[in-house]
Design a protein around this motif. Sequence first.
Motif, PDB file in Angstrom:
ATOM      1  N   GLU A   6       0.820  -1.212   0.000  1.00  0.00           N
ATOM      2  CA  GLU A   6       0.000   0.000   0.000  1.00  0.00           C
ATOM      3  C   GLU A   6       0.857   1.267   0.000  1.00  0.00           C
ATOM      4  OE1 GLU A   6      -3.266   0.697  -0.424  1.00  0.00           O
ATOM      5  OE2 GLU A   6      -3.314  -1.402  -1.005  1.00  0.00           O
ATOM      6  N   GLY A   7       1.897   1.274   0.825  1.00  0.00           N
ATOM      7  CA  GLY A   7       2.778   2.441   0.869  1.00  0.00           C
ATOM      8  C   GLY A   7       3.485   2.661  -0.461  1.00  0.00           C
ATOM      9  N   ARG A   8       3.930   1.572  -1.058  1.00  0.00           N
ATOM     10  CA  ARG A   8       4.610   1.659  -2.357  1.00  0.00           C
ATOM     11  C   ARG A   8       3.651   2.150  -3.436  1.00  0.00           C
ATOM     12  NH1 ARG A   8       9.190   0.825  -4.187  1.00  0.00           N
ATOM     13  NH2 ARG A   8       9.625   0.064  -6.256  1.00  0.00           N
ATOM     14  N   ARG A   9       2.420   1.643  -3.411  1.00  0.00           N
ATOM     15  CA  ARG A   9       1.414   2.048  -4.400  1.00  0.00           C
ATOM     16  C   ARG A   9       1.113   3.542  -4.285  1.00  0.00           C
ATOM     17  NH1 ARG A   9      -2.656   0.555  -7.756  1.00  0.00           N
ATOM     18  NH2 ARG A   9      -4.703   1.435  -7.397  1.00  0.00           N
ATOM     19  N   GLU A  10       0.981   4.039  -3.054  1.00  0.00           N
ATOM     20  CA  GLU A  10       0.720   5.463  -2.846  1.00  0.00           C
ATOM     21  C   GLU A  10       1.859   6.325  -3.387  1.00  0.00           C
ATOM     22  OE1 GLU A  10      -0.232   6.317   1.225  1.00  0.00           O
ATOM     23  OE2 GLU A  10      -1.817   4.799   1.258  1.00  0.00           O
ATOM     24  N   LYS A  11       3.088   5.888  -3.145  1.00  0.00           N
ATOM     25  CA  LYS A  11       4.241   6.643  -3.644  1.00  0.00           C
ATOM     26  C   LYS A  11       4.282   6.662  -5.165  1.00  0.00           C
ATOM     27  CE  LYS A  11       7.136   6.010   0.366  1.00  0.00           C
ATOM     28  NZ  LYS A  11       8.339   5.464   0.934  1.00  0.00           N
ATOM     29  N   LEU A  46       1.734   6.345  -7.201  1.00  0.00           N
ATOM     30  CA  LEU A  46       0.644   7.203  -7.669  1.00  0.00           C
ATOM     31  C   LEU A  46       0.997   8.676  -7.506  1.00  0.00           C
ATOM     32  CD1 LEU A  46      -2.505   5.254  -6.421  1.00  0.00           C
ATOM     33  CD2 LEU A  46      -1.728   5.550  -8.778  1.00  0.00           C
ATOM     34  N   HIS A  47       1.702   9.007  -6.420  1.00  0.00           N
ATOM     35  CA  HIS A  47       2.144  10.388  -6.209  1.00  0.00           C
ATOM     36  C   HIS A  47       3.130  10.806  -7.302  1.00  0.00           C
ATOM     37  CE1 HIS A  47       3.604  14.012  -4.326  1.00  0.00           C
ATOM     38  NE2 HIS A  47       4.832  13.522  -4.315  1.00  0.00           N
ATOM     39  N   SER A  93       1.245  11.236 -10.628  1.00  0.00           N
ATOM     40  CA  SER A  93       0.440  12.458 -10.688  1.00  0.00           C
ATOM     41  C   SER A  93       1.321  13.693 -10.845  1.00  0.00           C
ATOM     42  CB  SER A  93      -0.458  12.584  -9.462  1.00  0.00           C
ATOM     43  OG  SER A  93       0.319  12.785  -8.307  1.00  0.00           O
TER      44      SER A  93
END
Length: 147
Positions: free
Chosen positions: A104-109, A111-112, A115
């Motif tokens: 989850e942390g990797r996915r958020e990074k 996506l950041h 974007s």
Amino acid sequence: MPRSILRKNKVVIVLQGRFAGRKAVIVKVLDADHKTGFKRAVVAGINRYPRKITKAMGAETKNKRSRIKAFLRTINVNHLMPTRYELTDVELRGLTDDTKNDKEGRREKLLHIKSEFEKRFQAQGKKSLKQGRHTNDAGYFFRKLRF
């Protein structure tokens, strides 16, 4: 003490590994650690480049063609080739590759990063359609490496 060529916001080309031939931006330079003894750098780069956009295209087509797929890796500095360009107007803060096992942390990074890159590419695209071509370092970064 001389200033290092490999520093934050420097655009580099990855030479080895899965992302060989891709352009990336240095997020952080790490000193040599006790395990490997090699200096490394955390880089955020583009795995899938945006496609060409023209004035005649509609808004939906432009959005689809300007999608980017990003990557985040810790890479040995011997496998990076620095370029003369820097990407200073993209905010890549708080990105370290320390969450390798945290999905989850990797996915958020990722996506950041995606974007931020897309936001910068679209801002550049609006300028470039008026001027006819890219005039800054970001123009080089968002073009696929051709050789």
